[in-house]
Write a protein that holds these residues in place. Structure first.
Motif, PDB file in Angstrom:
ATOM      1  N   CYS A   1       0.872  -1.226  -0.108  1.00  0.00           N
ATOM      2  CA  CYS A   1       0.026   0.075   0.082  1.00  0.00           C
ATOM      3  C   CYS A   1       0.730   1.325  -0.152  1.00  0.00           C
ATOM      4  O   CYS A   1       1.729   1.484   0.736  1.00  0.00           O
ATOM      5  CB  CYS A   1      -0.788  -0.100   1.158  1.00  0.00           C
ATOM      6  N   ILE A   2       0.785   1.991  -1.004  1.00  0.00           N
ATOM      7  CA  ILE A   2       1.611   3.050  -1.295  1.00  0.00           C
ATOM      8  C   ILE A   2       1.058   4.521  -1.353  1.00  0.00           C
ATOM      9  O   ILE A   2       0.523   4.746  -2.160  1.00  0.00           O
ATOM     10  CB  ILE A   2       2.537   2.791  -2.667  1.00  0.00           C
ATOM     11  N   PRO A   3       1.213   5.454  -0.443  1.00  0.00           N
ATOM     12  CA  PRO A   3       1.040   6.629  -0.492  1.00  0.00           C
ATOM     13  C   PRO A   3       1.843   7.554  -1.660  1.00  0.00           C
ATOM     14  O   PRO A   3       3.142   7.699  -1.273  1.00  0.00           O
ATOM     15  CB  PRO A   3       1.244   7.400   1.046  1.00  0.00           C
ATOM     16  N   LEU A   4       1.019   7.845  -2.719  1.00  0.00           N
ATOM     17  CA  LEU A   4       1.922   8.084  -3.944  1.00  0.00           C
ATOM     18  C   LEU A   4       1.859   9.835  -4.056  1.00  0.00           C
ATOM     19  O   LEU A   4       2.846  10.217  -4.225  1.00  0.00           O
ATOM     20  CB  LEU A   4       1.127   7.656  -5.204  1.00  0.00           C
ATOM     21  N   LEU A   5       1.093  10.316  -3.541  1.00  0.00           N
ATOM     22  CA  LEU A   5       0.895  11.944  -3.441  1.00  0.00           C
ATOM     23  C   LEU A   5       0.325  12.339  -2.201  1.00  0.00           C
ATOM     24  O   LEU A   5      -0.733  11.837  -1.523  1.00  0.00           O
ATOM     25  CB  LEU A   5       0.183  12.391  -4.759  1.00  0.00           C
ATOM     26  N   SER A   6       0.774  13.753  -1.621  1.00  0.00           N
ATOM     27  CA  SER A   6       0.274  14.391  -0.733  1.00  0.00           C
ATOM     28  C   SER A   6       0.295  13.454   0.573  1.00  0.00           C
ATOM     29  O   SER A   6      -0.671  13.202   1.471  1.00  0.00           O
ATOM     30  CB  SER A   6      -1.072  14.877  -0.848  1.00  0.00           C
ATOM     31  N   ALA A   7       1.201  12.618   0.692  1.00  0.00           N
ATOM     32  CA  ALA A   7       1.459  11.786   1.928  1.00  0.00           C
ATOM     33  C   ALA A   7       1.362  12.482   3.291  1.00  0.00           C
ATOM     34  O   ALA A   7       0.458  11.954   4.025  1.00  0.00           O
ATOM     35  CB  ALA A   7       2.843  11.000   1.902  1.00  0.00           C
ATOM     36  N   HIS A   8       1.801  13.648   3.531  1.00  0.00           N
ATOM     37  CA  HIS A   8       1.776  14.419   4.790  1.00  0.00           C
ATOM     38  C   HIS A   8       0.712  15.353   4.749  1.00  0.00           C
ATOM     39  O   HIS A   8      -0.284  15.183   5.471  1.00  0.00           O
ATOM     40  CB  HIS A   8       3.344  14.955   5.018  1.00  0.00           C
ATOM     41  N   VAL A   9       0.801  16.218   3.971  1.00  0.00           N
ATOM     42  CA  VAL A   9      -0.446  17.441   4.133  1.00  0.00           C
ATOM     43  C   VAL A   9      -1.818  16.945   3.816  1.00  0.00           C
ATOM     44  O   VAL A   9      -2.634  17.257   4.646  1.00  0.00           O
ATOM     45  CB  VAL A   9       0.100  18.651   3.128  1.00  0.00           C
ATOM     46  N   GLY A  10      -1.951  16.140   2.982  1.00  0.00           N
ATOM     47  CA  GLY A  10      -3.185  15.347   2.432  1.00  0.00           C
ATOM     48  C   GLY A  10      -3.337  14.199   3.112  1.00  0.00           C
ATOM     49  O   GLY A  10      -4.792  14.067   3.326  1.00  0.00           O
ATOM     50  N   GLY A  11      -2.631  13.664   3.838  1.00  0.00           N
ATOM     51  CA  GLY A  11      -3.008  12.615   4.682  1.00  0.00           C
ATOM     52  C   GLY A  11      -3.158  11.248   3.976  1.00  0.00           C
ATOM     53  O   GLY A  11      -3.435  10.193   4.375  1.00  0.00           O
ATOM     54  N   ALA A  12      -2.243  11.150   2.897  1.00  0.00           N
ATOM     55  CA  ALA A  12      -2.309   9.852   2.167  1.00  0.00           C
ATOM     56  C   ALA A  12      -1.266   8.616   2.969  1.00  0.00           C
ATOM     57  O   ALA A  12      -1.918   7.544   2.877  1.00  0.00           O
ATOM     58  CB  ALA A  12      -1.518  10.077   0.676  1.00  0.00           C
ATOM     59  N   LYS A  13      -0.523   9.059   3.734  1.00  0.00           N
ATOM     60  CA  LYS A  13       0.391   8.198   4.604  1.00  0.00           C
ATOM     61  C   LYS A  13      -0.838   7.560   5.485  1.00  0.00           C
ATOM     62  O   LYS A  13      -0.777   6.505   5.591  1.00  0.00           O
ATOM     63  CB  LYS A  13       1.758   8.920   5.207  1.00  0.00           C
ATOM     64  N   LYS A  14      -1.547   8.207   5.866  1.00  0.00           N
ATOM     65  CA  LYS A  14      -2.299   7.998   7.237  1.00  0.00           C
ATOM     66  C   LYS A  14      -3.368   6.976   6.472  1.00  0.00           C
ATOM     67  O   LYS A  14      -3.803   5.920   7.284  1.00  0.00           O
ATOM     68  CB  LYS A  14      -3.059   9.015   7.738  1.00  0.00           C
ATOM     69  N   LEU A  15      -4.144   7.241   5.185  1.00  0.00           N
ATOM     70  CA  LEU A  15      -4.854   6.617   4.558  1.00  0.00           C
ATOM     71  C   LEU A  15      -4.283   5.284   4.167  1.00  0.00           C
ATOM     72  O   LEU A  15      -4.888   4.134   4.506  1.00  0.00           O
ATOM     73  CB  LEU A  15      -5.444   7.378   3.500  1.00  0.00           C
ATOM     74  N   ALA A  16      -3.053   5.384   3.748  1.00  0.00           N
ATOM     75  CA  ALA A  16      -2.334   3.961   3.390  1.00  0.00           C
ATOM     76  C   ALA A  16      -2.155   3.052   4.465  1.00  0.00           C
ATOM     77  O   ALA A  16      -2.422   1.868   4.394  1.00  0.00           O
ATOM     78  CB  ALA A  16      -1.150   4.370   2.666  1.00  0.00           C
ATOM     79  N   VAL A  17      -1.796   3.612   5.660  1.00  0.00           N
ATOM     80  CA  VAL A  17      -1.382   2.741   6.772  1.00  0.00           C
ATOM     81  C   VAL A  17      -2.903   2.404   7.430  1.00  0.00           C
ATOM     82  O   VAL A  17      -3.094   0.848   7.557  1.00  0.00           O
ATOM     83  CB  VAL A  17      -0.749   3.651   7.914  1.00  0.00           C
ATOM     84  N   THR A  18      -3.923   3.010   7.365  1.00  0.00           N
ATOM     85  CA  THR A  18      -5.167   2.474   7.749  1.00  0.00           C
ATOM     86  C   THR A  18      -5.812   1.166   6.933  1.00  0.00           C
ATOM     87  O   THR A  18      -5.949   0.248   7.291  1.00  0.00           O
ATOM     88  CB  THR A  18      -6.139   3.612   7.606  1.00  0.00           C
ATOM     89  N   ILE A  19      -5.371   1.275   5.441  1.00  0.00           N
ATOM     90  CA  ILE A  19      -5.801   0.372   4.460  1.00  0.00           C
ATOM     91  C   ILE A  19      -4.919  -0.876   5.027  1.00  0.00           C
ATOM     92  O   ILE A  19      -5.260  -1.924   4.760  1.00  0.00           O
ATOM     93  CB  ILE A  19      -5.607   0.908   3.034  1.00  0.00           C
ATOM     94  N   ALA A  20      -3.642  -0.665   5.051  1.00  0.00           N
ATOM     95  CA  ALA A  20      -2.805  -1.745   5.095  1.00  0.00           C
ATOM     96  C   ALA A  20      -2.886  -2.509   6.132  1.00  0.00           C
ATOM     97  O   ALA A  20      -2.821  -3.702   6.155  1.00  0.00           O
ATOM     98  CB  ALA A  20      -1.332  -1.097   5.103  1.00  0.00           C
ATOM     99  N   GLU A  21      -3.138  -1.972   7.311  1.00  0.00           N
ATOM    100  CA  GLU A  21      -3.561  -2.542   8.801  1.00  0.00           C
ATOM    101  C   GLU A  21      -4.865  -3.329   8.710  1.00  0.00           C
ATOM    102  O   GLU A  21      -4.860  -4.410   9.109  1.00  0.00           O
ATOM    103  CB  GLU A  21      -3.666  -1.359   9.908  1.00  0.00           C
TER     104      GLU A  21
END
Length: 346
Positions: free
Chosen positions: A101-121
């Motif tokens: 599960c890869i946050p491709l764009l706006s990992a920090h400001v947009g929250g893609a990292k948080k979304l990716a981690v949520t999905i991955a878990e």
């Protein structure tokens, strides 16, 4: 929460699973051309248009995207729309096997990292995180700002702060007037000196005093006005009170007044144009706000409370507030400014 799109039968099954994790507000789309449209689940939408056009509309509407498939598909689809990390929508890519599960764009400001981690878990995938502060386990100032609803005045400052963290492994941070909660990262040193790498303050700050100025939205402006005052009349007083308070305009969260002025055309137009929240209070509520305020017998006779602007600003802030600018008046408009109790959390 996000629009999910897949390109194969296996990817569609994973998309439906992810929707169950994110909730009904995350619609599922597919461009799997081999599928019989009549066999699609009724809550799955087939995309007839070009993927680039479909993606472009999501960027315009600022809808987060989840691609189920190869990174290359996502990259080609979003490429014409990409601008910068502060305005790009969050984009996450999940391979159709659900392994990564890869946050491709706006990992920090947009929250893609948080979304990716949520999905991955939820699906048992591995989140692939590549942002420098994350892989080095360092404080990410852009994530901190987003989570605390802080306005970044100079976006280049984010790069400067992150670069200093990566090179020197330490930054200084000053919180002007707010409380600090949570566990402070070891690489962040809190200071009360005039200069700091990061200054968090609703007040204006000299650019030479910091690398990055973060502004908390913690100020309310109370407004009173005679009938028929224009939005320009009100804006002049608003700008004056902001100037007298030495406050960044972006620190102003909203405007407040007495309920009998709720539908005053000039006031409504002003808050709409300035994109401010707007609160109104009955005279009884304003009269019960604790504190010392200026008073006018004429105002009390007219609307039922001896002061509108100061009391409205204080009421909007809640129980804890500080009057930054007491009542000023001109051309039938009064204004005052109050600061609410605010904090940041690490």
């Amino acid at each position: 929460m996000a629009d999910i799109i897949s390109f194969t039968g296996k990817g569609l099954l994973l998309a439906i699973k992810i929707k169950q994790v994110l909730g009904e507000e995350s619609p599922v789309y597919t461009k799997f051309s081999e599928i019989d449209r009549n066999e699609l689940p009724e809550d799955v939408i087939y995309v007839e248009e070009k993927l680039s056009d479909w993606t472009g509309r999501r960027f315009k509407e600022h809808v987060p995207l989840i691609f189920i498939g190869a990174c290359g598909i996502a990259v080609r689809a979003v490429a014409p729309c990409v601008k910068d990390k502060f305005s790009d929508i969050p984009v996450v890519v999940v391979d159709e096997a659900g392994l990564f599960c890869i946050p491709l764009l706006s990992a920090h400001v947009g929250g893609a990292k948080k979304l990716a981690v949520t999905i991955a878990e939820a699906i048992g995938a591995t989140p692939v995180i590549t942002t420098a502060t994350d892989v080095n386990n360092l404080f990410a100032v852009d994530v901190f700002a987003a989570e605390n609803n802080l306005v970044m005045l100079d976006r280049n400052g984010v790069k400067k702060v992150s670069a200093k963290l990566l090179n020197e492994r330490e930054i200084t941070l000053k919180v002007d007037g707010g409380k600090i909660r949570g566990i402070i990262p070891k690489e962040v040193k809190i200071t009360n000196k005039k200069k700091a790498d990061v200054i968090i303050s609703p007040k204006k700050v000299d650019a030479a005093d910091c690398l990055l100025h973060l502004v908390p939205k913690a100020v309310y402006v109370g407004i009173g006005c005679k009938k028929g005052r224009s939005s320009d009349d009100i804006r002049r007083m608003f700008n004056e009170v902001v100037e007298q308070g030495n406050i960044e305009k972006t620190a102003v969260l909203g405007a407040a007044t007495i309920d009998v002025k709720e539908h005053e055309p000039g006031l409504r137009e002003f808050v709409r144009e300035e994109e401010l929240s707007f609160q109104t209070f009955p005279a009884e509520v304003l009269g019960n706000v604790a504190g010392e305020f200026s008073a006018s017998d004429f105002v009390k006779k007219t609307v039922g409370v001896a002061n509108v602007c100061e009391r409205a600003a204080a009421a909007a802030c809640g129980k804890k507030y500080k009057i930054l600018v007491p009542k000023i008046a001109e051309n039938g408009v009064t204004a005052a400014m109050a600061l609410k109790d605010w904090s940041v959390r690490f």
